[in-house]
Scaffold this motif. Structure first.
Motif, short mmCIF file in Angstrom:
data_model
loop_
_atom_site.label_atom_id
_atom_site.label_comp_id
_atom_site.label_asym_id
_atom_site.label_seq_id
_atom_site.Cartn_x
_atom_site.Cartn_y
_atom_site.Cartn_z
N TYR A 42 0.86 -1.19 0.00
CA TYR A 42 0.00 0.00 0.00
C TYR A 42 0.89 1.23 0.00
O TYR A 42 1.60 1.50 0.97
CB TYR A 42 -0.89 -0.01 1.23
N ASN A 43 0.87 2.00 -1.09
CA ASN A 43 1.72 3.17 -1.21
C ASN A 43 1.06 4.44 -0.68
O ASN A 43 1.62 5.14 0.16
CB ASN A 43 2.16 3.38 -2.66
N THR A 72 4.83 5.06 -8.02
CA THR A 72 3.88 6.05 -8.52
C THR A 72 2.46 5.52 -8.53
O THR A 72 1.52 6.28 -8.75
CB THR A 72 4.26 6.48 -9.95
N PHE A 73 2.27 4.24 -8.29
CA PHE A 73 0.94 3.65 -8.22
C PHE A 73 0.49 3.59 -6.77
O PHE A 73 1.29 3.30 -5.87
CB PHE A 73 0.94 2.25 -8.83
N PRO A 74 -0.79 3.83 -6.50
CA PRO A 74 -1.25 3.86 -5.11
C PRO A 74 -1.17 2.50 -4.41
O PRO A 74 -0.89 2.43 -3.22
CB PRO A 74 -2.70 4.33 -5.21
N ARG A 75 -1.42 1.44 -5.15
CA ARG A 75 -1.41 0.10 -4.55
C ARG A 75 -0.83 -0.87 -5.57
O ARG A 75 -0.89 -0.63 -6.78
CB ARG A 75 -2.83 -0.36 -4.19
N ARG A 76 -0.33 -1.98 -5.09
CA ARG A 76 0.15 -3.00 -6.01
C ARG A 76 0.24 -4.33 -5.27
O ARG A 76 0.24 -4.38 -4.03
CB ARG A 76 1.51 -2.63 -6.61
N VAL A 77 0.32 -5.39 -6.06
CA VAL A 77 0.63 -6.72 -5.54
C VAL A 77 1.93 -7.15 -6.18
O VAL A 77 2.04 -7.21 -7.41
CB VAL A 77 -0.49 -7.73 -5.85
N ASP A 78 2.94 -7.42 -5.37
CA ASP A 78 4.22 -7.93 -5.86
C ASP A 78 4.18 -9.45 -5.86
O ASP A 78 3.90 -10.06 -4.81
CB ASP A 78 5.38 -7.44 -4.98
N ILE A 79 4.45 -10.05 -7.00
CA ILE A 79 4.39 -11.50 -7.14
C ILE A 79 5.77 -12.03 -7.50
O ILE A 79 6.47 -11.46 -8.34
CB ILE A 79 3.36 -11.90 -8.22
N VAL A 80 6.14 -13.11 -6.84
CA VAL A 80 7.42 -13.77 -7.07
C VAL A 80 7.15 -15.24 -7.36
O VAL A 80 6.35 -15.88 -6.68
CB VAL A 80 8.36 -13.63 -5.85
N PHE A 81 7.82 -15.78 -8.37
CA PHE A 81 7.69 -17.21 -8.67
C PHE A 81 8.99 -17.69 -9.30
O PHE A 81 9.86 -16.88 -9.68
CB PHE A 81 6.51 -17.47 -9.61
N LYS A 82 9.13 -18.99 -9.42
CA LYS A 82 10.31 -19.57 -10.05
C LYS A 82 9.97 -19.96 -11.49
O LYS A 82 9.06 -20.77 -11.71
CB LYS A 82 10.78 -20.79 -9.25
N PRO A 83 10.65 -19.36 -12.46
CA PRO A 83 10.39 -19.72 -13.86
C PRO A 83 10.81 -21.17 -14.12
O PRO A 83 11.63 -21.74 -13.41
CB PRO A 83 11.27 -18.74 -14.65
N PRO A 84 10.24 -21.79 -15.16
CA PRO A 84 10.65 -23.15 -15.50
C PRO A 84 12.10 -23.19 -15.98
O PRO A 84 12.62 -22.21 -16.53
CB PRO A 84 9.69 -23.55 -16.63
N THR A 85 12.74 -24.30 -15.74
CA THR A 85 14.13 -24.46 -16.16
C THR A 85 14.20 -25.40 -17.36
O THR A 85 13.20 -25.95 -17.81
CB THR A 85 14.96 -25.04 -15.00
N GLU A 388 -0.24 -21.05 -8.41
CA GLU A 388 -1.49 -20.39 -8.05
C GLU A 388 -1.33 -19.74 -6.68
O GLU A 388 -0.65 -20.27 -5.80
CB GLU A 388 -2.64 -21.39 -8.02
N LEU A 389 -1.96 -18.60 -6.48
CA LEU A 389 -1.86 -17.92 -5.19
C LEU A 389 -3.06 -17.01 -5.00
O LEU A 389 -3.72 -16.60 -5.95
CB LEU A 389 -0.57 -17.10 -5.11
N THR A 390 -3.34 -16.71 -3.73
CA THR A 390 -4.39 -15.78 -3.35
C THR A 390 -3.77 -14.69 -2.48
O THR A 390 -2.99 -14.99 -1.57
CB THR A 390 -5.50 -16.48 -2.57
N VAL A 391 -4.12 -13.43 -2.75
CA VAL A 391 -3.58 -12.30 -1.99
C VAL A 391 -4.75 -11.49 -1.45
O VAL A 391 -5.67 -11.13 -2.20
CB VAL A 391 -2.68 -11.41 -2.86
N ALA A 392 -4.73 -11.21 -0.16
CA ALA A 392 -5.73 -10.33 0.46
C ALA A 392 -5.16 -8.92 0.51
O ALA A 392 -4.08 -8.70 1.05
CB ALA A 392 -6.05 -10.81 1.88
N CYS A 393 -5.88 -7.98 -0.08
CA CYS A 393 -5.38 -6.61 -0.20
C CYS A 393 -5.91 -5.76 0.95
O CYS A 393 -6.92 -5.05 0.81
CB CYS A 393 -5.78 -6.03 -1.55
N GLU A 394 -5.25 -5.85 2.07
CA GLU A 394 -5.64 -5.10 3.27
C GLU A 394 -4.39 -4.55 3.94
O GLU A 394 -3.41 -5.27 4.13
CB GLU A 394 -6.40 -5.99 4.25
N GLU A 395 -4.42 -3.30 4.26
CA GLU A 395 -3.29 -2.64 4.92
C GLU A 395 -3.31 -2.95 6.42
O GLU A 395 -4.37 -3.06 7.03
CB GLU A 395 -3.40 -1.12 4.72
#
Length: 642
Positions: A42-43, A72-85, A388-395
């Motif tokens: 939350y920015n 510069t964006f008010p809110r965001r979700v940062d996602i991290v994953f491992k690419p296929p090898t 797959e993932l679920t993110v709750a957007c709450e400060e």
């Protein structure tokens, strides 16, 4: 048939038939990303933060992954994953050159082939979307518990409850936590125990161990989020045995998907009957091996059987109150770091993501209509089941305390006037001030005014309750409060708290005591406490000594010193000292003794020493006449560290 040589021939009824290897299950296996996780950031506040993005369909390029653009964006979700090898990757320029067209145009034009949707015409694709799985599972768990406890008979001992829960979810989760047993012990029926167990299973299955805070209070929203989190069941079944497979599956009456399977029985027999009628009992033709695919383009050349990873597809579903909102699929091109950000975020929602690998593949093919042999270049998306993932957007970051609290006397209105400054708040989400008052540090604070300047289009649910009578609504930030003066001259203690747009509150500001002295016709103020005290403990940082520095005694000729350290462990740059031996054994203390009758005084220096690993003793180094307030040297008693 299971012949090993595809060129063998046989005769059936005098007709020469070419025999092929048994039909394989046609499938495409694209490499999968994995280990996906997400974090809500939350920015800063915007008035329409709860419904700024309305959803939609189609595809959109994901851009702006740089650190500067992320802020510069008010809110965001940062996602991290491992690419296929173990797969070749093309950079953005090479990928665009290879595709020969805009990727969004290709995807929107139906050029994408998903690996779980590519089957030959001989196989029927069966996709089941679980519906009301939680309700069925609750009934199933409640039934299994009822078999042990008998209907409507709930055991009250924790051991029995724990035994029932362990049996009910055996193999589903690990050790049973005590809080789950306690919650189930308080249940009034088998069904309530079932609901408790399912709630635990759902919660422990969320990614990142993420807690949902106040969002979880909305049970409907959480149930819908769990439903979305349920994975679709997709399989390919040979049409020659399609009805037999569906019928056999429907015979398992306790299956959680029994209703969805029964819905397929109306079509399964017709599908199987048509397939048998159209089949060639004398042999298997070449056509049954054909796959119908949609290529990017077709070239008359020999295929080099190349595969490249060119990016990722991120499918996104939002659970917003009672609504499920689809959002455009994000396309990530040329970024193989496994890190990206989603900026189209509504505050207070759940977002469900599925990440697919986007690959380009060359395959040998025959062009339909012309029967020309050559190479088809196709786009393939992986199933995404491993990412797959679920993110709750709450400060969950409370605002800071107000700054520069001051009190002065307003002669015109005969009132105590409070002023303060809006604190530095990077998130810019402070929308309320709460003014508190009490008469002494022995009393609790009383909320006397709420200054409301919240400009949110959709207001958050308040976390605290108070009467609307004390609310002052304003369109501007108002940093002052006027309190009419009482007739007496008792001190009043004031403090102010900040509350943000999401109901999170700061601690108390500086606490200022104000007394109007009529003899001087002036307001006398003092600092009672520094800022930062939590609302539940207003006296935590009082600006006064907690313990008295002077103790009056008489009739004693010896002094016993007890060393009871507040610090158990002291860490330095080079070592860790334990107070029970290292610290206590090298400490020096000074005690001032004053004879009030004679006015004479002396300072006794006491140095601690170590008698054993667990005990210390203290000795004085001053000797003299007790009548002159000088102590004789003596070993003060051995004392133990507590």
């Amino acid at each position: 048939m299971a012949e090993s040589d595809p060129n063998l021939s046989t005769t059936a009824g005098g007709l020469g038939v070419e025999v092929f290897i048994s039909d394989p299950l046609a499938a495409v296996d694209a490499p999968e990303p994995f280990d996906a996780s997400g974090e809500f950031v939350y920015n800063f506040f915007t008035p329409n933060e709860r419904q700024e993005y309305t959803g939609g369909s189609g595809f959109t390029l994901n851009t702006g992954t740089g650190a500067q653009s992320r802020e510069t964006f008010p809110r965001r979700v940062d996602i991290v994953f491992k690419p296929p090898t173990l797969i070749s990757k093309l950079d953005l320029q090479a990928a665009n050159s290879f595709l020969g067209d805009d990727i969004i145009s290709l995807l929107s034009g139906g050029k994408l082939n998903l690996e779980d949707g590519i089957v030959s015409d001989k196989f029927q694709r069966l996709q089941i979307n679980p519906d009301q799985v939680d309700k069925k599972l609750i009934d199933l768990v409640a039934g299994s518990i009822g078999e042990i406890a008998q209907e409507d008979q709930i055991p009250r001992s924790s051991s029995e409850i724990g035994f029932q829960i362990s049996n009910a979810i055996a193999g589903v989760r690990g050790p049973i936590p005590q809080e789950l047993i306690d919650s189930a012990s308080a249940a009034q029926s088998n069904r309530e125990i079932g609901e408790t167990i399912i709630k635990y299973i759902n919660a422990s299955g969320q990614s990142n161990g993420q807690t949902y805070g106040s969002i979880a209070r909305d049970r409907k929203t959480l149930e819908r989020a769990d439903l979305i989190a349920g994975r679709q069941e997709t399989m390919s079944i040979n049409r020659l045995v399609y009805d037999r497979v569906v019928t056999a599956s429907a015979s398992a009456v306790n299956h959680l998907l029994i209703d969805e399977i029964n819905d397929r029985r109306t079509e399964s027999l017709n599908v199987q009957t048509r397939a048998i009628s159209a089949s060639n009992s004398a042999g298997v033709s070449e056509d049954v091996h054909d796959l119908t695919i949609t290529p990017i383009r077709f070239e008359q050349r020999t295929s080099r059987n190349r595969s490249f990873l060119i990016g990722f597809l991120v499918e996104k579903i939002e659970v917003r109150d009672d609504d499920i909102v689809e959002h455009p699929t994000m396309v990530i091109m040329g970024n193989y770091s496994g890190v990206f950000s989603d900026y189209a975020i509504n505050y207070g929602s759940f977002f469900r993501y599925r990440i697919r690998s986007l690959c380009v593949r060359e395959v040998s093919a025959v062009q339909e209509g012309t029967n020309l042999a050559g190479t088809a270049i196709i786009l393939v998306g992986s199933s995404g089941e491993s990412a797959e993932l679920t993110v709750a957007c709450e400060e969950n970051v409370p605002p800071p305390e107000v700054a520069d609290l001051r009190a002065f006397y307003d002669f015109e209105n005969q009132a105590v006037q409070l002023t303060w400054s809006l604190p530095v708040n990077r998130q810019r989400d402070i929308k309320y001030f709460q003014v508190f008052k009490r008469r002494s540090i022995e009393e609790s604070f009383r909320l006397v005014r709420v200054i409301d300047f919240d400009d949110s289009i959709i207001l958050s649910t308040k976390r605290e309750r108070y009467s609307n009578v004390i609310v002052q609504k304003t369109n501007l930030v108002n940093c002052n409060f006027s309190d009419p003066l009482n007739s007496d001259e008792r001190e009043a203690i004031y403090a102010v708290c900040c509350v943000d747009a999401h109901g999170l509150t700061s601690g108390y500001s500086e606490q200022i005591g104000a007394t109007f002295v009529r003899a001087r016709n002036a307001l006398s103020t003092r600092l009672v406490s520094r800022s930062g005290a939590p609302k539940t403990y207003p006296n935590l940082y009082l600006a006064e000594d907690t313990f008295a520095d002077v103790v009056r005694v008489s009739g004693y000729r010896s002094l016993m010193t007890i060393f009871d350290p507040e610090a158990i462990v002291v860490e330095t740059g080079s070592a860790t000292l334990r107070a029970s031996n290292d610290v206590a054994s090298e400490s020096t203390f000074t005690i001032s003794l004053i004879n009030e009758d004679s006015g004479l005084s002396a300072s006794v220096v006491i140095k601690s020493g170590k008698l054993s690993a667990e005990n210390i003793f203290a000795v004085s180094n001053i000797t003299g006449d007790p009548d002159r307030a000088i102590l004789e040297q003596e070993i003060i008693r051995e004392t133990s560290i507590s």
